[in-house]
Motif scaffolding. Structure first.
Motif, PDB file in Angstrom:
ATOM      1  N   ALA A   1      -9.336  -0.014  -4.545  1.00 26.42           N
ATOM      2  CA  ALA A   1      -9.070   0.947  -3.469  1.00 26.42           C
ATOM      3  C   ALA A   1      -9.072   2.340  -4.079  1.00 26.42           C
ATOM      4  CB  ALA A   1      -7.723   0.660  -2.811  1.00 26.42           C
TER       5      ALA A   1
ATOM      6  N   VAL B   1      -6.473  -6.264  -3.682  1.00 26.36           N
ATOM      7  CA  VAL B   1      -6.726  -5.114  -4.556  1.00 26.36           C
ATOM      8  C   VAL B   1      -6.007  -5.310  -5.880  1.00 26.36           C
ATOM      9  CG1 VAL B   1      -5.957  -2.720  -4.815  1.00 26.36           C
ATOM     10  CG2 VAL B   1      -7.235  -3.403  -2.786  1.00 26.36           C
TER      11      VAL B   1
ATOM     12  N   TRP C   1      -5.019  -4.515   0.651  1.00 23.98           N
ATOM     13  CA  TRP C   1      -4.889  -3.075   0.947  1.00 23.98           C
ATOM     14  C   TRP C   1      -4.640  -2.892   2.445  1.00 23.98           C
ATOM     15  CZ3 TRP C   1      -3.664   0.744  -1.969  1.00 23.98           C
ATOM     16  CH2 TRP C   1      -3.968   2.076  -1.623  1.00 23.98           C
TER      17      TRP C   1
ATOM     18  N   GLU D   1      -6.334   8.392   5.005  1.00 28.06           N
ATOM     19  CA  GLU D   1      -6.317   6.933   5.147  1.00 28.06           C
ATOM     20  C   GLU D   1      -6.486   6.536   6.615  1.00 28.06           C
ATOM     21  OE1 GLU D   1      -6.465   3.821   2.595  1.00 28.06           O
ATOM     22  OE2 GLU D   1      -6.049   5.895   2.020  1.00 28.06           O
TER      23      GLU D   1
ATOM     24  N   SER E   1     -10.260   2.930   6.104  1.00 26.07           N
ATOM     25  CA  SER E   1      -9.604   2.396   4.915  1.00 26.07           C
ATOM     26  C   SER E   1     -10.362   2.782   3.645  1.00 26.07           C
ATOM     27  CB  SER E   1      -9.514   0.876   5.011  1.00 26.07           C
ATOM     28  OG  SER E   1      -9.096   0.354   3.758  1.00 26.07           O
ATOM     29  N   THR E   2      -9.636   3.054   2.585  1.00 28.25           N
ATOM     30  CA  THR E   2     -10.256   3.414   1.320  1.00 28.25           C
ATOM     31  C   THR E   2     -10.362   2.212   0.379  1.00 28.25           C
ATOM     32  OG1 THR E   2      -8.102   4.089   0.525  1.00 28.25           O
ATOM     33  CG2 THR E   2      -9.518   5.822   1.422  1.00 28.25           C
ATOM     34  N   GLY E   3     -10.080   1.002   0.946  1.00 29.68           N
ATOM     35  CA  GLY E   3     -10.336  -0.214   0.168  1.00 29.68           C
ATOM     36  C   GLY E   3     -11.852  -0.426   0.177  1.00 29.68           C
TER      37      GLY E   3
ATOM     38  N   VAL F   1      -5.985   0.470  -8.143  1.00 32.51           N
ATOM     39  CA  VAL F   1      -5.889   1.568  -7.161  1.00 32.51           C
ATOM     40  C   VAL F   1      -6.119   2.878  -7.906  1.00 32.51           C
ATOM     41  CG1 VAL F   1      -4.445   2.721  -5.445  1.00 32.51           C
ATOM     42  CG2 VAL F   1      -4.230   0.247  -5.787  1.00 32.51           C
TER      43      VAL F   1
ATOM     44  N   LYS G   1       0.815  -1.214   0.000  1.00 33.25           N
ATOM     45  CA  LYS G   1       0.000   0.000   0.000  1.00 33.25           C
ATOM     46  C   LYS G   1       0.854   1.273   0.000  1.00 33.25           C
ATOM     47  CE  LYS G   1      -3.533   2.164   2.859  1.00 33.25           C
ATOM     48  NZ  LYS G   1      -4.462   1.936   3.981  1.00 33.25           N
TER      49      LYS G   1
ATOM     50  N   ASP H   1      -8.299  -7.716   5.087  1.00 29.38           N
ATOM     51  CA  ASP H   1      -9.296  -7.552   4.017  1.00 29.38           C
ATOM     52  C   ASP H   1      -9.563  -8.917   3.364  1.00 29.38           C
ATOM     53  OD1 ASP H   1      -9.495  -4.867   4.350  1.00 29.38           O
ATOM     54  OD2 ASP H   1      -8.510  -4.284   2.465  1.00 29.38           O
TER      55      ASP H   1
END
Ligand code: PEP
Ligand code: MG
Length: 452
Positions: free
Chosen positions: A390, A423, A415, A378, A382-384, A426, A347, A419
């Motif tokens: 993500a 991912v 990510w 972040e 989480s932005t996943g 991105v 990441k 999880d």
């Protein structure tokens, strides 16, 4: 490497403003190797050849022929481009043992540079002879350091004329109209430009010493480093006096101190109307690029704003904003910010890779700040978003042009630890802080259409 690649187009060109005005971008050097590198980096000339390096770290001064070998090699490398050789600038803090100079209480205000020439006549004669001989090989110019008064310039002219007569009598080749200039690094010079202009062919501002003497701040003393800034508004006003004075009296004026190497200061140089700037050669392509982003009138307007500032910090913030304004208005997404098959599967590295892509494409001048802004976001959650996607994002003043950057890793990765889906896509959304309030909606709409 990518930034260097983007800049290579500028290396080979003469520097021009957005409206086509020429300003010469030259290099500072102290050896033939540096001169060769400088021309490779795109120097249009050598604006400051520091000859004192030839005199240091040895037990006796170099002979005339030893010096001539270096000056002649420099002229050959220059291939007709101008080279400004500065005569010896030692003493003060730049000690040279074999000269037996006394210890001084205030070396910067003491016995240095042109002030010690009369006591070392033979040595200076040899240097002037070597320099004048080199003038037969191209556009060599001679520049005298640490000039404070008309008297010193007159004395140097008489001195150089005598050497020319001797060379002429001995039938040694030299260019009789070799230009003679002076460094503007002692503030008193700024007030007598009218008296000095008829005596010299050019001026070059040594911003390092000029700042030190003007602000009474020792340039090498870490205790007062916070007070030493060539962006101090009073100093900028002094620069304006100097450039206006030189031009009013028909002389060109350059700058060869460290300030000349500060890329954000480019619009100031245009506003001042400098004819030349000379800097460490690796910065030349970036300086030429920055110059090409402003018109001469932009420079004048920005200079006027900075002259009204009260602190160097305000000046620097104004210059950063001026630079940013030139980077705005790029398309939200384009090929330069799409990375396919990235080898990174981590990441932190992926975020940095995308931020670097924005930097290399000229969408930010401060990638570290953009990276930090992404991480601040972040940390909240989480932005996943699942489905292998993500979408890290941020809003930051360091983003000059809102962007959608995209990365596909060669190997999908988690990510965040824990999880379920790795991912494989991105998408970095970066929004300019000053953009209209609905900018993020515009970006989401564009992104949705792209994803469909
Ligand atoms: C200067 O003073 O700005 C300059 C170019 O000379 P030096 O740094 O060699 O003193
Ligand atoms: Mg100096």
């Amino acid at each position: 490497e990518r930034i260097a690649q983007r800049l290579t187009v500028h290396a080979g060109r003469g520097a021009r403003t957005a409206d086509g005005k020429r300003i010469e971008v030259a290099a500072n050097a102290a050896s033939v190797e540096e001169v060769e590198k400088a021309f490779h980096d795109g120097a249009e000339g050598i604006g400051l050849f520091r000859t004192e390096m030839l005199f240091m770290d040895r037990s006796a001064p170099p002979t005339e022929d030893e010096q001539f070998a270096v000056y002649a090699a420099t002229m050959r490398a220059a291939k007709g481009r101008p080279v400004i050789f500065r005569t010896l600038d030692i003493g003060g803090d730049k000690g040279v043992e074999y000269l037996g100079l006394p210890e001084e209480e205030n070396p910067f205000l003491g016995y240095r540079a042109v002030r010690l020439y009369p006591a070392f006549q033979e040595m200076i004669d040899a240097q002037l002879r070597a320099l004048l001989r080199a003038s037969a090989l191209g556009k060599a110019k001679i520049m005298i350091p640490m000039i404070a008064s008309v008297t010193e310039v007159r004395a140097m002219r008489v001195w150089i004329d005598r050497i020319k007569e001797e060379l002429g009598a001995a039938k040694v080749a030299f260019n009789p109209s070799t230009e003679i200039g002076i460094m503007v690094e002692i503030p008193s010079v700024a007030f007598v430009m009218d008296q000095l202009a008829p005596l010299v062919d050019f001026f070059s501002i040594g911003s390092n010493d000029l700042t030190q003497y003007f602000l009474a701040v020792d340039r090498g003393n870490p205790k007062v480093r916070g007070l030493y800034s060539s962006f101090t508004p009073s100093f900028l006003r002094l620069l304006k006096m100097i450039t206006d004075g030189a031009h009013r009296h028909g002389r060109w004026v350059g700058m060869c101190g460290e300030l000349g190497g500060k890329i954000p200061a480019a619009p100031l140089f245009l506003g001042l109307g400098l004819d030349e700037i000379s800097l460490a050669s690796p910065g030349i392509p970036a300086m030429k690029e920055r110059i090409s982003q402003f018109t001469a009138a932009d420079g004048e307007a920005i200079l006027a704003q900075t002259l009204a500032c009260e602190t160097p910090e305000d000046v620097e913030a104004m210059l950063a904003a001026a630079a940013g304004s030139r980077l705005a208005g790029k398309p939200l997404i384009d090929g330069n910010i799409i990375v396919l098959g990235s080898e990174n599967s981590d990441k932190a590295l992926v975020i940095r890779e995308l931020v670097n892509a924005l930097h290399a494409d000229g969408r930010t001048t401060d990638p570290d700040e953009v990276e930090e802004a992404v991480w601040r976001r972040e940390e909240t959650f989480s932005t996943g978003i699942g489905f292998g996607v993500a979408i890290p994002h941020c809003k930051s003043a360091a983003v000059m042009s809102s962007s959608i950057a995209f990365l596909r890793p060669a190997k999908p990765f988690l990510w965040v630890e824990g999880d379920e889906d790795p991912v494989n896509m991105v998408i970095l959304l970066t929004i300019n802080d000053a953009a209209p309030g609905d900018e993020h909606l515009r970006i989401i709409a564009k992104l949705s259409r792209k994803l469909m």
